[in-house]
Design a protein around this motif. Structure first.
Motif, short mmCIF file in Angstrom:
data_model
loop_
_atom_site.label_atom_id
_atom_site.label_comp_id
_atom_site.label_asym_id
_atom_site.label_seq_id
_atom_site.Cartn_x
_atom_site.Cartn_y
_atom_site.Cartn_z
N ARG A 81 28.25 79.93 16.90
CA ARG A 81 28.54 79.74 17.85
C ARG A 81 29.50 81.10 18.31
O ARG A 81 29.07 81.56 19.63
CB ARG A 81 28.26 78.61 18.52
N THR A 82 30.63 80.51 18.13
CA THR A 82 31.48 81.57 18.08
C THR A 82 31.55 82.92 17.97
O THR A 82 31.78 84.12 18.27
CB THR A 82 33.09 80.82 17.87
N LEU A 83 31.20 83.10 16.65
CA LEU A 83 31.10 84.37 15.94
C LEU A 83 29.83 85.49 16.48
O LEU A 83 29.99 86.26 17.34
CB LEU A 83 30.59 83.98 14.58
N GLY A 84 28.96 84.46 16.97
CA GLY A 84 27.43 84.87 17.72
C GLY A 84 27.96 84.92 19.01
O GLY A 84 27.15 86.35 19.42
N GLU A 85 28.18 84.20 20.04
CA GLU A 85 29.15 85.43 21.02
C GLU A 85 30.02 86.15 21.40
O GLU A 85 29.39 87.12 21.99
CB GLU A 85 29.53 83.58 21.86
N GLY A 86 30.54 86.42 20.31
CA GLY A 86 31.62 87.79 19.90
C GLY A 86 30.99 88.46 19.71
O GLY A 86 31.01 89.90 20.23
N TRP A 87 29.73 88.41 18.77
CA TRP A 87 29.04 89.97 18.76
C TRP A 87 28.49 90.17 19.93
O TRP A 87 28.35 91.23 20.26
CB TRP A 87 28.20 89.20 17.54
N VAL A 88 27.88 88.88 20.20
CA VAL A 88 27.22 88.97 21.39
C VAL A 88 27.92 90.39 22.32
O VAL A 88 27.29 91.08 23.76
CB VAL A 88 26.33 87.90 22.17
N ARG A 89 29.27 89.32 23.35
CA ARG A 89 29.53 90.45 24.35
C ARG A 89 30.82 90.81 23.60
O ARG A 89 30.71 92.30 24.65
CB ARG A 89 30.48 89.16 24.70
N ALA A 90 30.99 91.66 22.78
CA ALA A 90 31.64 92.71 22.37
C ALA A 90 30.92 93.60 22.02
O ALA A 90 30.56 95.05 22.26
CB ALA A 90 32.74 92.33 20.91
N PHE A 91 29.76 93.90 21.21
CA PHE A 91 28.54 94.99 20.41
C PHE A 91 27.32 93.78 20.61
O PHE A 91 26.30 93.95 19.69
CB PHE A 91 29.60 94.66 19.16
N GLY A 135 26.45 84.04 31.46
CA GLY A 135 24.71 84.54 30.82
C GLY A 135 24.22 85.38 29.82
O GLY A 135 25.12 86.58 29.51
N TRP A 136 23.32 86.13 30.38
CA TRP A 136 22.69 87.15 29.16
C TRP A 136 22.05 88.73 29.92
O TRP A 136 22.05 89.99 29.15
CB TRP A 136 21.15 86.32 28.74
N GLY A 137 23.03 88.44 31.41
CA GLY A 137 22.67 90.15 31.79
C GLY A 137 23.82 91.08 31.55
O GLY A 137 23.45 91.72 31.03
N GLY A 138 24.62 90.62 30.97
CA GLY A 138 26.16 91.07 30.96
C GLY A 138 25.79 91.70 29.78
O GLY A 138 25.71 93.05 29.52
N PRO A 139 24.71 91.25 28.64
CA PRO A 139 24.28 91.64 27.07
C PRO A 139 23.88 93.08 27.47
O PRO A 139 23.43 93.87 26.83
CB PRO A 139 24.42 90.48 26.37
N ALA A 140 23.04 92.33 28.49
CA ALA A 140 21.66 93.27 28.26
C ALA A 140 22.64 94.65 28.59
O ALA A 140 21.75 96.27 29.14
CB ALA A 140 20.51 92.91 29.77
#
Length: 628
Positions: free
Chosen positions: A412-422, A551-556
């Motif tokens: 989860r940590t890696l996935g959240e870091g990936w989605v948030r930063a890239f 939420g998912w709005g920021g990554p979108a």
């Protein structure tokens, strides 16, 4: 001695105080650390973290000490008896260190050794070196030449050679000394070649001086050139000693006093020298601080000189901190670099499950020490299992939380870091393979799909690809993602349930408009497989619990920015657009509407070329989002 019960561990024949470890054999070192003094030293190491574990076995006695302090004297004694037969051959003690060992959450982009190598390769910049030589060597010499001719009477408006009252013999003697010094300077200082230009003003002054020293009268042409050169130099900089000239030379001297980049890089290299080359650095401040008075005196650098930004940036990549901290400070520039950093988190994921801080740090050091440095990607579940089965790691295992949950937490940590930063980038294939190994330890029912996605001989999709597609079907059926891409996820799920690997490969080829092309090699067909499987995003959400903060709005929004940014290519835009659709599909209705409004406003401000590139995809997105 057991700190709580007073029961002594087996350590025959050794005193309990005043013994130095210098010169002890491996067996003697082992026995010493079981004395009162030795255990006290180990407890001090546990508390301060000032030790090194260069190989996994060097953590054994620290585990003994921790068990003793925890009141587990029986477990400690059992561990000692299990490893004592090997004490004559194996070092079970840690190495003392000046700096604390990194914590379990600490990661870094580069090691100290890698940064040192970068700085050592910084070549001097010829232009800067030539400018420094010009300001410190040739400008002062030109001033002396000009002053000589002004005193000799070559002032603007006067006849060259007119003596205002000083002895001609003295001028000749001074001139000879100036020419001799010029020859010495020219032989030593070769970076700046401007003084060699025969048409330059300083060259004219030297040529006239050579004639004067030789006792020859200046030709009318040379005399005219001399007067012109003197007049030009005075007009440009002022007479030597004048207020105008003094101000100019003072500013140039201050500029010359600034240390060259390579000199400051060499200073930082000296600061790095005492550090462990295999680790990062928790506090990089002292490494990139301005030049101290002591360093100025020792190395001939100006006190207070600031380390150049490129050198500071290089050192910052060795900063050791939690992943979130590195991401917040922009120290992980790409998804590829995140993949490299991920390996460090994966290898220590079990260690983060220990509640006791000292034991957590010790176990992280143990897992890191198992690294085989011959290979850039070294972590495997098998490697992890070997460390876990070591006697001293087993001895403290009752104090670790559920290792399966720890593995899932790391995912989860890696996935959240990936989605948030890239949010618009896919994970590199090497990282996906590591995540697949971690997924085994996390006991996830679905593995991650890494390329190649199909068997190279049969062309059939891999079983993990079918599993990922089935997960995506369950998550995304009826969403904007399915409508935009024109996917029949019910049919995809049927293929997966039937384990029809060949049928899935044919479906990808048909969607790509290339029914004769295999899944394994054709980029367009592979792209369709990534669309159907969401490049492992659905697997992370469904089975690892990925849910980005906020939420998912920021990554979108981030994915749209990546798709339309100035550095976007056709390939990166396609990937970012696929990620955008996924993030948008997981937004609730209100958040989705907000993101689409933001996208419309952002699209209206795009440059014409970028707007044209996304015009059709954006129209399709609006249409897919309008259907409910």
């Amino acid at each position: 001695m057991d700190k709580n019960t007073g029961n002594r561990l087996p350590a025959p024949g050794l005193p309990t105080a005043g013994l130095s470890t210098a010169g002890l054999s491996t067996a003697g070192l082992f026995d010493h650390h079981l004395t009162d003094e030795g255990l006290a030293r180990l407890w001090s190491m546990l508390d301060s973290g000032r030790y090194e574990v260069r190989a996994p076995q060097e953590a054994a006695l620290l585990c003994v000490a921790w068990l003793v302090r925890a009141g587990e004297s029986a477990a400690a004694a059992a561990l000692v008896e299990e490893i004592r037969p090997f004490a004559g051959e194996v070092r079970f003690a840690p190495h003392p260190a000046d700096r604390p060992v990194p914590g379990a959450d600490a990661v870094h982009v580069r090691t100290v050794g890698e940064v040192a190598g970068m700085l050592a390769r910084r070549a001097p910049r010829p232009g800067i070196a030539a400018q420094h030589e010009a300001l410190t060597v040739w400008r002062p010499f030109e001033d002396e030449l000009l002053d000589h001719w002004l005193r000799a009477g070559a002032d603007p408006g006067q006849d060259a050679g007119q003596d205002p009252g000083q002895d001609a013999g003295q001028h000749t003697e001074e001139g000879a000394a100036l020419l001799a010094r010029y020859r010495r300077l020219a032989a030593t200082h070769t970076r700046c070649a401007k003084h060699l230009d025969p048409k330059s003003n300083p060259a004219v002054l030297r040529r006239a001086l050579e004639e004067q020293v030789a006792g020859r009268a200046l030709s009318p042409r040379l005399a005219g050139l001399l007067r012109h050169a003197v007049a030009s130099m005075v007009a440009k900089r002022g007479r030597p000693g004048s207020a105008e000239h003094t101000r100019l030379r003072g500013a140039q001297a201050a500029q010359a006093d600034r240390a060259a980049h390579q000199d400051l890089a060499a200073l930082v290299l000296r600061r790095l020298a005492p550090l462990d080359v295999s680790r990062g650095v928790e506090d990089i401040g002292p490494l990139i601080a301005p030049v101290t008075a002591e360093e100025a005196a020792r190395y001939g650098l100006p006190a207070g000189a600031v380390v150049p930004a490129p050198v500071r940036a290089a050192v910052a990549t060795a900063r050791s901190a939690p992943l979130d901290t590195l991401l917040e400070h922009g120290l992980i520039p790409s998804a590829e670099v995140l993949g490299e950093v991920a390996e460090q988190l994966i290898c220590t994921h079990t260690a983060r499950g220990y509640a006791d801080p000292a034991l957590r740090t010790l176990m992280a050091a143990t897992y890191r020490a198992g690294r085989d440095r011959r290979y850039p990607s070294w972590w495997t579940p098998e490697h992890h299992a070997r460390i876990t089965e070591l006697p001293w790691v087993r001895a403290v295992a009752p104090w670790v939380a559920d290792p399966v949950e720890q593995a899932r937490s790391t995912l989860r940590t890696l996935g959240e870091g990936w989605v948030r930063a890239f949010p618009g980038a896919g994970l590199p294939n090497s990282t996906v393979r590591m995540l697949s190994g971690l997924a085994r330890l996390a006991e996830l029912p679905v593995p991650f799909a890494a390329e190649p996605l199909a068997d190279s001989y049969s062309g059939m999709a891999g079983p993990e690809v079918l599993a990922a597609a089935r997960t995506a079907a369950g998550l995304l059926r009826g969403t904007v993602y399915e409508r935009y891409h024109g996917i029949d996820y019910a049919a995809v799920r049927d293929l997966a349930d039937a384990r029809d690997r060949h049928g899935f490969a044919l479906l990808c080829a048909e969607r790509a408009g290339r029914p004769e092309q295999p899944l394994v090699s054709d980029p367009a067909v592979v792209a369709q497989a990534h669309i159907l499987t969401t490049s492992n995003l659905a697997t992370l959400v469904v089975h690892a619990g990925l849910a980005p903060r906020g939420g998912w709005g920021g990554p979108a929004r981030g994915a749209f920015a990546a798709a339309t940014g100035p550095a976007a290519t056709v390939k990166s835009t396609a990937c970012a657009w696929r990620q955008l659709l996924f993030h948008l599909a997981l937004c609730d209705a209100d958040e989705q509407a907000s993101v689409l409004t933001w996208i419309d406003a952002r699209a209206a401000r795009l440059p014409a070329r970028a707007a044209a590139r996304i015009a059709r995809p954006l129209a399709d997105l609006r249409q897919a989002a309008a259907v409910r």
